[in-house]
Design an enzyme around this catalytic site. Structure first.
Site, PDB file in Angstrom:
ATOM      1  N   SER A 135       0.689  -1.299  -0.055  1.00 10.91           N
ATOM      2  CA  SER A 135       0.143   0.058  -0.123  1.00 10.91           C
ATOM      3  C   SER A 135       1.167   1.088   0.043  1.00 10.91           C
ATOM      4  O   SER A 135       2.123   1.351   0.509  1.00 10.91           O
ATOM      5  CB  SER A 135      -1.021  -0.138   1.359  1.00 10.91           C
ATOM      6  N   TYR A 148      -1.779  -0.870  10.324  1.00 11.19           N
ATOM      7  CA  TYR A 148      -1.722  -1.208   8.953  1.00 11.19           C
ATOM      8  C   TYR A 148      -0.672  -0.837   8.387  1.00 11.19           C
ATOM      9  O   TYR A 148       0.070  -1.714   7.304  1.00 11.19           O
ATOM     10  CB  TYR A 148      -3.029  -0.648   8.577  1.00 11.19           C
TER      11      TYR A 148
END
Length: 255
Positions: A135, A148
């Site tokens: 990401s 995350y």
């Protein structure tokens, strides 16, 4: 970018980016074995000509066994896309141990297991390509994404090391780090014109990735056209991370 005759496994394939990757990999000519913890996307995957396998990538033994079985069924494994993952956004001081464990087991540990299992099979063949979906939060993030972002940053770091571990065996491994992408959830949110304007304003070209665009990037990294690329992190976020975490000047100007 021709993948005809190749066999590619895609995890987290039942919806969103995973389904978009399957669609583009199939369009490039590859046979696809699609893994997902839920059977909800089975019909859509089979309509694309993919073989569906229900498996929880957080279960190390089951995940490794599913990879071995998929390889045995077709007699080869040319590509793996580790796409399965979860997003947890929560105030850092309120994050629970259970949330931390979920991020570690699903986002990071499953990638280690998948790469090792597939890497052994590919090394025996002296060929293969692995794409780990990370990401843009791995490089630039916001408060609330500590766990995350850390899990995705770990994927980028692990991949760099794997490039040297697997490269001598003819296996390439790279990360693909998308930004905001029009999954089913994002599409639904963008029905609100105000949210659509905010999401679009995060990109330099005032657009939001489609799942097909992310899928095309994955196909490139699986294909012979990217033969010189190994250990890289390809950030596909339309320059979003250049200013992620900063004040949105465009929004302020327009608002």
């Amino acid at each position: 970018m021709n993948l005809t005759g190749q066999h590619v496994i895609v995890t987290g394939a039942g919806a969103g980016i995973g389904l978009g990757i399957v669609r583009q990999v199939r369009a490039a000519g590859a046979d696809v074995t699609a893994f997902d913890i839920n059977a909800d996307g089975q019909a859509a995957l089979e309509a694309l000509g993919a073989q569906f396998v229900q498996v929880d990538v957080a279960n190390c033994d089951a995940f490794a066994a599913a990879i071995d079985a998929a390889h045995a069924a077709l007699g080869r494994l040319d590509g793996l896309v580790n796409n399965a993952g979860v997003t947890i956004q929560v105030p850092f001081l309120e994050m629970t141990r259970a949330q931390m464990e979920t991020l570690w087991t699903v986002n990071q540990r499953s990638v280690l297991v998948g790469c090792q299992t597939a890497g052994r099979l590919m090394a025996a063949q002296k060929r293969g390509a692995i794409v780990n979906i990370a990401s843009n939060h791995a490089g630039a993030t916001d408060p609330g994404f500590e766990g995350y972002a850390g899990s995705k940053g770990a994927i980028v770091s692990m991949t760099r090391a794997m490039a040297w571990s697997l490269g001598p065996h003819g296996v390439r491994v790279n990360t693909l780090s998308p930004g905001m992408t029009r999954t089913e959830i994002v599409d639904a949110a963008m029905q609100d014109p105000d949210l659509a304007k905010i999401f679009q304003g995060w990109a330099a070209d005032n657009a939001v990735n489609s799942v097909q665009e992310v899928g095309d990037a994955a196909v490139f990294l699986l294909s012979a056209q990217s033969a010189a690329i190994n250990g890289a992190d390809i950030v596909a976020d339309r320059a979003m991370s250049v200013r992620l975490g900063a004040a949105d000047k465009k929004e302020n100007k327009d608002g």
